[in-house]
Design a protein around this motif. Structure first.
Motif, mmCIF file in Angstrom:
data_model
loop_
_atom_site.group_PDB
_atom_site.id
_atom_site.type_symbol
_atom_site.label_atom_id
_atom_site.label_comp_id
_atom_site.label_asym_id
_atom_site.label_seq_id
_atom_site.Cartn_x
_atom_site.Cartn_y
_atom_site.Cartn_z
ATOM 1 N N GLY A 33 -9.833 -5.294 28.645
ATOM 2 C CA GLY A 33 -11.106 -5.537 29.327
ATOM 3 C C GLY A 33 -11.576 -6.976 29.194
ATOM 4 N N ALA A 34 -11.338 -7.569 28.038
ATOM 5 C CA ALA A 34 -11.739 -8.963 27.829
ATOM 6 C C ALA A 34 -10.825 -9.914 28.583
ATOM 7 N N PHE A 35 -9.532 -9.767 28.407
ATOM 8 C CA PHE A 35 -8.613 -10.748 28.990
ATOM 9 C C PHE A 35 -8.556 -10.709 30.516
ATOM 10 N N THR A 36 -8.915 -9.601 31.136
ATOM 11 C CA THR A 36 -8.941 -9.579 32.604
ATOM 12 C C THR A 36 -10.015 -10.507 33.152
ATOM 13 N N GLN A 37 -10.967 -10.923 32.302
ATOM 14 C CA GLN A 37 -12.057 -11.792 32.724
ATOM 15 C C GLN A 37 -11.779 -13.283 32.483
ATOM 16 N N VAL A 38 -10.642 -13.596 31.873
ATOM 17 C CA VAL A 38 -10.368 -14.960 31.428
ATOM 18 C C VAL A 38 -9.605 -15.754 32.486
ATOM 19 N N LYS A 39 -10.054 -16.988 32.716
ATOM 20 C CA LYS A 39 -9.358 -17.892 33.638
ATOM 21 C C LYS A 39 -7.925 -18.103 33.163
#
Length: 192
Positions: A33-39
């Motif tokens: 969930g966190a890494f899907t939001q990272v550039k």
């Protein structure tokens, strides 16, 4: 469930800058969930690695008897985010001092581990862990394993993008959502 090798790369990525990272930090829903939001992250796939059972199911993983950890395999653009930056984010998303658990999630499937894809990743992981140990970043000893990659088994379809697809889930509301809110505040400059 799909068995994939750790060398599969999405065809839309640049071959020159596309790399893989595989991380275990407790329940894979939060890490994904966190890494899907990272550039710079092309994809984040929840799955299993590090055990002896061929093509394990989630139910088998939950027994702790397969030896697998819940992992997230990231495909990322190394021109936009470095492996070190990925590990820095990873270490804020879970408690690397808890052996074979994260909070109330207990068992070897919830262990903290970095599965490196090459010697460079191994060296970076070991260096960061040593620096955090020297700086006493955590009150307890870091127990994160640094292991060579093994066969990656993609988790069942319903586990992919779980937090976004299941916002009403009580575990997501109580555990994952607060972690992701803190993550977004801490890494606002790295968000897509």
């Amino acid at each position: 469930m799909t068995k994939t090798t750790t060398t599969d790369v999405n065809n839309t990525q640049s071959d020159n800058t596309a790399q893989l990272a595989t991380l275990a930090g407790g329940c894979f829903w939060c890490i994904e969930g966190a890494f899907t939001q990272v550039k710079g992250i092309f994809s984040a796939t929840s799955g299993y690695m590090g055990g002896q059972t061929v093509s394990p199911t989630y139910e088998e993983i939950c027994t702790g008897e397969t030896g697998h950890a819940e992992v997230v395999q990231l495909s990322f653009d190394s021109a936009l985010i470095t492996y070190q930056e990925i590990l820095e984010i990873f270490f804020t998303l879970h408690d690397p001092t808890q052996l074979n658990r994260q909070g109330n999630d207990i068992g070897t499937q919830y262990r903290s581990a970095i599965f490196y894809h090459d010697d460079s990743q191994k060296q970076i992981a070991e260096k960061i862990i040593q620096e955090m140990t020297d700086e006493k970043t955590f009150d307890q000893e870091i127990v994160t394993q640094v292991c060579a990659i093994e066969v990656f088994y993609s988790g069942e379809e319903y586990h992919q993008d779980y937090v976004n697809n299941n916002p009403e889930n009580q575990y997501c509301q109580a555990i994952v959502s607060p972690k992701l809110a803190k993550f977004r505040q801490t890494f606002v400059n790295k968000l897509k």
